[in-house]
Enzyme design. Sequence first.
Site, PDB file in Angstrom:
ATOM      1  N   CYS A 260     113.630 -32.945  -9.015  1.00 19.87           N
ATOM      2  CA  CYS A 260     113.426 -31.801  -8.113  1.00 19.87           C
ATOM      3  C   CYS A 260     114.293 -31.804  -6.862  1.00 19.87           C
ATOM      4  CB  CYS A 260     111.968 -31.748  -7.684  1.00 19.87           C
ATOM      5  SG  CYS A 260     110.875 -31.367  -9.042  1.00 19.87           S
TER       6      CYS A 260
HETATM    7  C1  UDX Z   1     108.499 -34.168  -5.954  1.00 17.55           C
HETATM    8  C2  UDX Z   1     107.441 -33.535  -5.049  1.00 17.55           C
HETATM    9  O1  UDX Z   1     106.666 -34.566  -4.466  1.00 17.55           O
HETATM   10  C3  UDX Z   1     106.566 -32.587  -5.845  1.00 17.55           C
HETATM   11  O2  UDX Z   1     105.652 -31.946  -4.975  1.00 17.55           O
HETATM   12  C4  UDX Z   1     107.456 -31.566  -6.508  1.00 17.55           C
HETATM   13  O3  UDX Z   1     106.643 -30.712  -7.298  1.00 17.55           O
HETATM   14  C5  UDX Z   1     108.504 -32.231  -7.370  1.00 17.55           C
HETATM   15  O4  UDX Z   1     109.256 -33.162  -6.589  1.00 17.55           O
HETATM   16  P1  UDX Z   1     108.581 -36.160  -7.712  1.00 17.55           P
HETATM   17  O5  UDX Z   1     109.988 -35.770  -7.980  1.00 17.55           O
HETATM   18  O6  UDX Z   1     107.697 -36.495  -8.854  1.00 17.55           O
HETATM   19  O7  UDX Z   1     107.841 -34.980  -6.903  1.00 17.55           O
HETATM   20  O8  UDX Z   1     108.625 -37.449  -6.827  1.00 17.55           O
HETATM   21  P2  UDX Z   1     108.178 -37.932  -5.366  1.00 17.55           P
HETATM   22  O9  UDX Z   1     107.058 -38.861  -5.473  1.00 17.55           O
HETATM   23  O10 UDX Z   1     108.008 -36.788  -4.461  1.00 17.55           O
HETATM   24  O11 UDX Z   1     109.457 -38.778  -4.958  1.00 17.55           O
HETATM   25  C6  UDX Z   1     110.761 -38.221  -4.943  1.00 17.55           C
HETATM   26  C7  UDX Z   1     111.768 -39.284  -4.592  1.00 17.55           C
HETATM   27  O12 UDX Z   1     111.635 -39.679  -3.234  1.00 17.55           O
HETATM   28  C8  UDX Z   1     111.631 -40.564  -5.417  1.00 17.55           C
HETATM   29  O13 UDX Z   1     112.910 -41.041  -5.730  1.00 17.55           O
HETATM   30  C9  UDX Z   1     110.916 -41.519  -4.485  1.00 17.55           C
HETATM   31  O14 UDX Z   1     111.199 -42.862  -4.767  1.00 17.55           O
HETATM   32  C10 UDX Z   1     111.461 -41.076  -3.147  1.00 17.55           C
HETATM   33  N1  UDX Z   1     110.541 -41.359  -2.035  1.00 17.55           N
HETATM   34  C11 UDX Z   1     109.375 -40.689  -1.918  1.00 17.55           C
HETATM   35  C12 UDX Z   1     110.896 -42.305  -1.094  1.00 17.55           C
HETATM   36  O15 UDX Z   1     111.967 -42.937  -1.186  1.00 17.55           O
HETATM   37  N2  UDX Z   1     110.059 -42.532  -0.042  1.00 17.55           N
HETATM   38  C13 UDX Z   1     108.884 -41.863   0.114  1.00 17.55           C
HETATM   39  O16 UDX Z   1     108.198 -42.112   1.113  1.00 17.55           O
HETATM   40  C14 UDX Z   1     108.530 -40.916  -0.863  1.00 17.55           C
END
Ligand code: UDX
Length: 456
Positions: A260
């Site tokens: 996303c």
């Molecule tokens: C995200 C959104 O959270 C969700 O609401 C939307 O519908 C789709 O995109 P997702 O892609 O499943 O969901 O992953 P998410 O848990 O949000 O993490 C995205 C990325 O950010 C990952 O690579 C994760 O490792 C990174 N991340 C997330 C961090 O590095 N630090 C954080 O504090 C949170």
Amino acid sequence: MGVGYMGIATALAFARRGRRVFAYDVNPRVRSRLRAGRSPYHEEGLEELLRAEVRRRRFVVVDTVQELSASAQCIFLCLPTPAGRLGRIDLSPLRRAVRELGGALRRVHGYRLVVVKSTVVPGTTESIVEPLLRRTSGRGVDLLGVATNPEFLAEGRMVQDALHPERVVVGVSDARSLRWLAAVYKGFGAPLFQLSPSGAELVKYGSNSFLALKVSFANEISRWTEVLGSNIDDVVRALGADPRIGPTFLRAGPGFGGSCFEKDLRAFRTRAEELGVPACAADAALAINQEQTEHVSELIQSAAGRLKGRTVAVLGLAFKAGTDDVRESRAFPIVERLVRDGARVRVHDPVALRNFRREWNGGVGRSLPGVRFATSAAGALRGADLAVLQADWPQYLEWPSRWSQAMRTPLVVDLRRALSPAAQERAGLRVLALGVGGGARGARPGSPRASSSRRS
Ligand code: UDX
């Protein structure tokens, strides 16, 4: 309609809440797997829920769009909107589905509500989906409602998120669509926000931009803590205690990945240009993310001293722990850079290894041979000079001492600060942690294990 990660979680949540759900996917293999109660994806709690709802006959897989449109009154479009050309999203799967659905609706009686759940840039439902659907179905407002209802599910917790949403955002242009959507979501216990279709679409892009910016912000601050000799987690804990900032989504790491954020931010930026509005925040999030990925490679390089001829194990290939999804995973640029720098690379992931191998071999890996795909973490670590923890799967955090003993040098670059001091101590590991200043300085591969410092 469309049973990808988001489609299946959404469908099963509706089924669990007592709706009768009919599901159609263009891929016959996906349909037969689902029918047999087998989840096409690794996702916590998904398969159990699928089996239960297939058994209860509340989740029924159909083989044609005609059957779907005849059986379901409210049709959610859950088609993928992958990255397309020039930063735009590729609407062709969605357009194809809409055309097919429109044709099928010509042979159906009664009112239908079609809801765009796919992520589409602001303006898409009103300017593309609705006109196409009206044209192909021949239906006016009395027989067809068109609405949007973005999803906010995060992988790894999709089932929970779908069953217990914090909010339901609906984009509607008439009272009947609103009534229907409110009825569909009755019993979910979530506040419902009613907007125009483009307003709802903006909420989705606004959410993802803001979340990506939060992660990038933490990543940028982690560069400071590395230089200043402090710990990013301590700084973020204090920062996030201010309720205006909040503690979540501030965990520094290798940069965001996933299907996303990157795609959505690029599409948002392109849409901003089209509309003549700024998207500086999205630009900054993307720029910091790129910078962070490069920084990670430098961090690994600094831990290794030199990479040529070294054996490096990369643990965790999914874009985050808890999923088998490798889309935009930072593991790709990390492994690519290691191979280019002359390291022998072994990779492991408890569930995403197959997906990673397929993507790697089908992409950059075609011209970069030499990566070994290990089926166990122990196998990846055997004889390694250095390990990189890219995704913090719980099984890695146990780190038995035999893993360290099997390594040539028990040195880990921990990109998530996930290895506890106790685990490091127990396993005799030296750890260079991203965002922590003064890490495993002096712990160079090749130095004898006996002299390994136990402090990180
Ligand atoms: C995200 C959104 O959270 C969700 O609401 C939307 O519908 C789709 O995109 P997702 O892609 O499943 O969901 O992953 P998410 O848990 O949000 O993490 C995205 C990325 O950010 C990952 O690579 C994760 O490792 C990174 N991340 C997330 C961090 O590095 N630090 C954080 O504090 C949170």
